[in-house]
Scaffold this active site. Structure first.
Site, short mmCIF file in Angstrom:
data_model
loop_
_atom_site.label_atom_id
_atom_site.label_comp_id
_atom_site.label_asym_id
_atom_site.label_seq_id
_atom_site.Cartn_x
_atom_site.Cartn_y
_atom_site.Cartn_z
CG ASP A 229 37.59 2.65 -1.20
OD1 ASP A 229 36.87 3.66 -1.08
OD2 ASP A 229 37.14 1.50 -1.08
C1 BGC Z 1 33.82 2.63 -0.57
C2 BGC Z 1 33.86 3.10 -2.01
C3 BGC Z 1 33.22 4.45 -2.12
C4 BGC Z 1 33.90 5.42 -1.18
C5 BGC Z 1 33.34 6.82 -1.20
C6 BGC Z 1 34.34 3.66 0.40
O1 BGC Z 1 34.06 3.27 1.70
O2 BGC Z 1 34.57 1.43 -0.45
O3 BGC Z 1 33.25 2.17 -2.85
O4 BGC Z 1 33.25 4.91 -3.43
O5 BGC Z 1 33.79 4.93 0.16
O6 BGC Z 1 32.10 6.88 -0.59
#
Ligand code: BGC
Length: 753
Positions: A229
Site C-alpha cells: 500500500d
Molecule cells: C490506500 C490504497 C490506495 C493507495 C493509492 C492508500 O492510502 O490505502 O487503497 O490504493 O493509497 O492511492
C-alpha cells in the site's frame, strides 16, 4: 518479452530499482533491455488517474471517469455476472487511459460498522466477499488490465491503520479475514496484491513471510506480484525476503541501496531478489502483451451501466403496507439535500472525478412533478430552522414524503473511523418533524455503512441506496416509482445499536494493538450465536413481488468429497417481473467443534416473470463443511449431520434438507496431558485404556454400591472427560507406573496410523 533472458542480463542495481516505483504511479523502466514503465492507478469503483500532482488521498484532480456504486452496494447485488460487467468497463477505461493495473478491489472484512472505509469493502461474510471480489477481478482482467487485490490483510479499521497490530488467532484469520482474500485469489487470479499498512500479530504485512509466501504462494498457489500500500514499506530488505515485489510509491535511493548492500553482504540471497524481479517482469510483460493502443470508451454508455448496477445494488429494507412503488398521480415531495446533491461515493483514494452526475431530483423530472425542500444542511449537525419548516410544509401538503437522508462525507471516509452509528442530529430532527405531519414516509439512505435507526418504527418504507455512484439518483427513481423492482440483499447486518456489535469492546484497540477477541463470530455469525435481535439481518432485502421456495433437493444424502449439488425451485407469485437472490447456508447439527450456527456457502440470483418458476442451483464442496483446525493447521471437514438451508435472508430460512457428511475422525495427538474425553474420540480407544481407567473403579457406581449412591456413572464419566492421562497414577493407589501410562499413550497414537 523474454523474461528469463532479461533477468539474466540485468545488473544488481537495475534489479534493486525495479522493486520500487519510479514515482507515485509508475514502475521503473529498464530501457536498455526494452522493459517499459507501467502505470497503476486507483480504483476500485471507477478510474482515478492523476495526470499531474499525485497523492493517495484523492486530493488533487484526476481525469474524468464514471463513478460506479461502491463495494458496499455492489456486494448487495450478489451478482457475479454484474460485477464482471463492472470490471470489464473499468478494464476498458484503463486500456483507453494506458493504465496497466487498477488498484482494487478491496476484500477486507467489515469487522465493525465503524470502519471509515467500509464503503469500499464488500461484506462481513468472507464467502460473499471473495466471490464478488473474484468476479470484479475477472471482469477487469479479461480486458487485459491487471487488478491489485487489497489490503492484504486484516486492515479492518482506519484508526492507526499504518501501525496497529491486529491480534488475531489462527482459526479466525483463516476462516474469516484470509478466506475473503483466498476466494478472490483462487477465483480471480489477480495480477497483483497490495499488502496492508498494519501489522498482523506483531509483523508488518509488507515484511511478513508467513502471509506473503507461506499462505499466499504456498497454500493458495499464487504466482503474481505483491506491492505495498502507498507507504506501507517498513524494512524493504525484509520485505523482499518475505515475498514483496514492489514498494509504492518510490521512497528514494536509500531502499535501492539497502537491497544492493544486503545482497553484497549476503544478508539477502540474490536468488530471492531474482524471484521478485522475475515476478515484476512477468507483470510488466502481461501489461505489454495485453495493452491495446488507441482504445476509446463511451462515457455516456458507462453512465447508463452505472445506473443499472446501482439498481441491482440498492436494498429495500422495509415496505409496510406496500407504500412502494409509488403509483398513479400521487402528490410526492422529495425532501432532503441529498435528493439534489446525493452522496454517492466515499472520500479518499477512491474518489472519482465524475463524468456527469444524476441526482434523484434530476431523474424524477421525467417521471413525476415532485415538490422539493432541502430540509437540512449537509455539513454539520445543527438544525436549520428555515429549511426544516419549509420541508415540513412540503411534506404535509404531499401524499407521500420521500426523505433523502444519510451520512455526510465528514462522517465516514478513508483515514478515520466513526465513533458512533447515528445520522447527523439535524437529519433525525427533520425526520421526526416530518413524521408528525405525514405518515407516508419513504426514507432513502445514502451511507457507506449501517446506521442506527431509532426512528425505524415511524416510517413505513426504507430504501438503502448506499453510495450509489454518479447515476445513483436515476436508480433511486427507477426503484421508487417501480420501473423495476428492488432486488439487492444486505451484505452486512444492520445491528440495533453500536453496543450490540461483536467487536464493540475491542474496536479500535489501544495504542498499538487491536485484539480480535470475538474470533470467528463476526457479523451474522455473532448475532445468530447470541440469538440477538438485529435491525435488518444479513441477506435481507425486499421486492415488489413475492417468491415461494419449493422442492429443495440435494444430489446425495451422504457426502464424502467432490461436489454436492443443491437445487431449489422459486416461483414468482406476485405480479411484477423481478429477481430473487437465493442464499444457501450450511448449519452443522451435531458438531463437536464450536462453530457458527450457519454460514453462507452458496448463492444464486434468478430473474422471474410473474407466475414463472425457476431453479436456483449451487454446488457445495468439502470447504463448505470445513472449519480451520489448529491442531493440524489445515481445513478439516467434521463428520456428522448438516442442515442445508435455502433462505431468503439469514433470518428467513425457507427450506431445509439434511446431509450426512462422512470423514475420518481427526487424528488426536495423544500425550500424557491429553484428557480421557479427547482420547475417547479415537475409534478403539476404549479397549486400549480399559486397563488404566479400571482404577477409576473406586468411583465406579457399578462396582461399588456404597459409592454408587453418591456418585453416578455420569459423574465418573464427567470426571474422566477432563482428566489428563498422567493424573490416573494418583487414582491407582500406586499400582500404575509412568511407563505403563506412556505405553498407553504410544498405543493410542499407533491405532490412529
Ligand atoms: C490506500 C490504497 C490506495 C493507495 C493509492 C492508500 O492510502 O490505502 O487503497 O490504493 O493509497 O492511492
Amino acid at each position: 518479452m523474454d523474461v528469463k533472458k532479461i533477468l539474466s542480463e540485468m545488473t544488481l542495481e537495475e534489479k534493486a530499482k525495479l522493486c520500487q516505483g519510479l514515482d507515485f504511479w509508475h514502475t521503473v523502466p529498464v530501457e536498455r533491455l526494452g522493459v517499459p514503465s507501467m502505470m497503476v492507478s486507483d480504483g476500485p469503483h471507477g478510474l482515478r488517474k492523476q495526470a499531474e500532482q499525485a497523492d493517495h488521498l484523492g486530493v488533487n484532480e484526476s481525469i474524468k471517469a464514471v463513478c460506479y456504486p461502491t463495494a458496499a452496494g455492489t456486494a448487495c447485488s450478489f451478482d457475479r455476472e454484474l460485477l464482471e460487467t463492472l470490471g470489464s468497463a473499468l478494464g476498458k477505461t484503463c486500456q483507453a487511459e494506458n493504465v496497466g493495473v487498477i488498484l482494487g478491489p478491496a476484500a477486507n472484512i467489515k469487522r465493525s460498522p465503524l470502519c471509515g472505509r467500509n464503503f469500499e469493502y464488500f461484506s462481513e461474510d468472507p464467502y460473499l466477499s471473495g466471490e464478488i471480489a473474484a468476479a470484479h477481478i475477472r471482469g477487469v482482467q479479461k480486458e487485459g488490465v491487471g487488478t491489485s487485490l487489497k489490503h492484504f490483510a486484516a486492515n479492518n479499521q482506519e484508526t492507526r491503520r499504518m501501525s496497529v497490530s491486529a491480534e488475531i488467532d489462527e482459526r479466525t484469520l483463516r476462516e474469516i479475514y484470509l478466506a475473503s482474500f483466498e476466494g478472490a485469489v483462487k477465483g480471480g487470479d489477480p495480477w497483483t496484491l497490495m499488502c496492508s499498512y498494519n501489522k498482523i500479530n506483531g509483523t508488518y504485512s509488507s515484511e511478513n513471510p508467513w502471509l506473503l509466501t507461506d499462505v499466499l504462494r504456498g497454500d493458495w498457489g499464487y504466482k503474481g506480484a505483491v506491492m505495498t500500500d502507498w507507504g506501507a514499506c517498513n524494512d524493504h530488505v525484509k520485505g523482499v525476503a518475505a515475498g514483496l515485489e514492489l514498494e509504492m510509491p518510490r521512497s528514494g535511493d536509500e531502499n535501492d541501496q539497502a537491497v544492493i548492500d544486503a545482497v553484497k553482504n549476503s544478508q539477502l540471497d540474490e536468488a530471492v531478489l531474482d524471484r521478485a524481479v522475475e515476478r515484476m517482469l512477468n507483470l510488466i510483460n502481461l501489461y505489454e502483451t495485453n495493452h491495446r493502443a488507441g482504445e476509446t470508451i463511451d462515457l455516456n454508455e458507462q453512465h447508463h451501466l452505472a445506473r443499472r448496477i446501482a439498481r441491482e445494488s440498492m436494498v429495500l429494507l422495509k415496505n409496510d403496507g406496500g407504500l412502494l412503488p409509488i403509483k398513479g398521480n400521487k402528490k410526492v415531495a422529495f425532501i432532503g439535500r441529498f435528493a439534489e446533491q446525493p452522496r454517492f461515493q466515499g472520500g479518499g483514494s477512491s474518489h472519482i472525478n465524475c463524468s456527469e452526475e444524476t441526482s434523484a431530483l434530476d431523474a424524477v423530472r421525467s417521471v413525476s412533478a415532485v415538490t422539493y425542500a432541502a430540509g437540512y444542511d449537509i455539513a454539520g449537525d445543527t438544525v436549520n430552522e428555515a429549511l426544516e419548516t419549509e420541508a415540513v410544509k412540503a411534506a404535509a401538503e404531499a401524499e407521500v414524503a420521500v426523505l433523502f437522508l444519510g451520512l455526510p462525507d465528514a462522517f465516514e471516509s478513508e483515514g478515520y473511523d466513526r465513533d458512533h452509528m447515528r445520522m447527523p442530529a439535524c437529519q433525525e430532527h427533520l425526520l421526526n418533524a416530518v413524521a408528525a405531519v405525514q405518515k407516508n414516509i419513504v426514507v432513502v439512505l445514502h451511507n457507506g455503512a449501517p446506521i442506527e435507526m431509532p426512528w425505524v418504527d415511524q416510517v413505513p418504507a426504507i430504501l438503502e441506496a448506499y453510495l450509489g455512484g454518479q447515476a445513483g439518483g436515476g436508480a433511486v427513481v427507477d426503484l421508487l416509482f417501480g420501473a423495476v423492482s428492488p432486488c439487492g440483499k444486505l451484505a452486512e447486518t444492520f445491528p440495533v445499536k453500536l453496543s450490540d456489535t461483536p467487536s464493540y469492546l475491542n474496536f479500535p484497540g489501544d495504542a498499538e494493538h487491536v485484539v480480535y477477541a470475538e474470533g470467528v463470530y463476526v457479523g451474522y455469525r455473532y448475532y445468530d450465536k447470541k440469538e440477538m435481535p438485529v435491525l435488518f439481518p444479513f441477506g435481507h432485502g425486499l421486492s415488489y413481488t413475492t417468491f415461494v421456495y419449493s422442492n429443495l433437493r440435494l444430489s446425495a444424502d451422504n457426502y464424502k468429497s467432490g461436489k454436492l449439488a443443491v437445487s431449489v425451485d422459486v416461483t414468482n407469485t406476485g405480479d411484477m417481473a423481478a429477481k430473487e437472490i437465493v442464499e444457501i447456508y450450511v448449519r452443522p447439527e451435531n458438531a463437536v467443534k464450536d462453530r457458527p450456527v450457519r454460514e453462507l456457502k452458496g448463492f444464486a440470483k434468478i430473474a422471474l416473470a410473474p407466475g414463472e418458476t425457476g431453479t436456483a442451483t449451487v454446488e457445495l464442496d468439502e470447504r463448505s463443511f470445513s472449519y480451520w483446525e489448529t491442531t493440524i493447521h489445515d481445513w478439516y471437514m467434521e463428520p456428522g449431520k448438516y442442515a442445508i438451508e435455502a433462505a431468503a435472508s439469514s433470518r428467513d430460512i425457507r427450506l431445509t434438507a439434511e446431509v450426512e457428511v462422512e470423514n475420518k475422525p481427526l487424528r488426536v495427538n495423544v500425550t500424557m496431558d491429553t484428557t480421557f474425553g479427547d482420547v475417547m474420540a479415537i475409534p478403539g480407544a476404549k479397549e486400549v485404556v480399559a486397563d488404566v481407567t479400571k482404577f477409576m473403579g473406586m468411583f465406579n457406581a457399578e462396582e461399588d454400591s456404597a459409592a454408587g449412591e453418591a456418585i453416578s456413572t455420569e459423574m465418573v464419566e464427567a470426571m474422566l472427560r477432563f482428566m489428563p492421562i498422567h493424573n490416573m497414577r494418583s487414582f491407582s493407589d500406586g499400582k500404575l507406573t509412568r511407563e505403563e501410562l506412556q505405553r498407553v499413550v504410544e498405543k493410542l497414537n499407533q491405532i490412529q496410523e
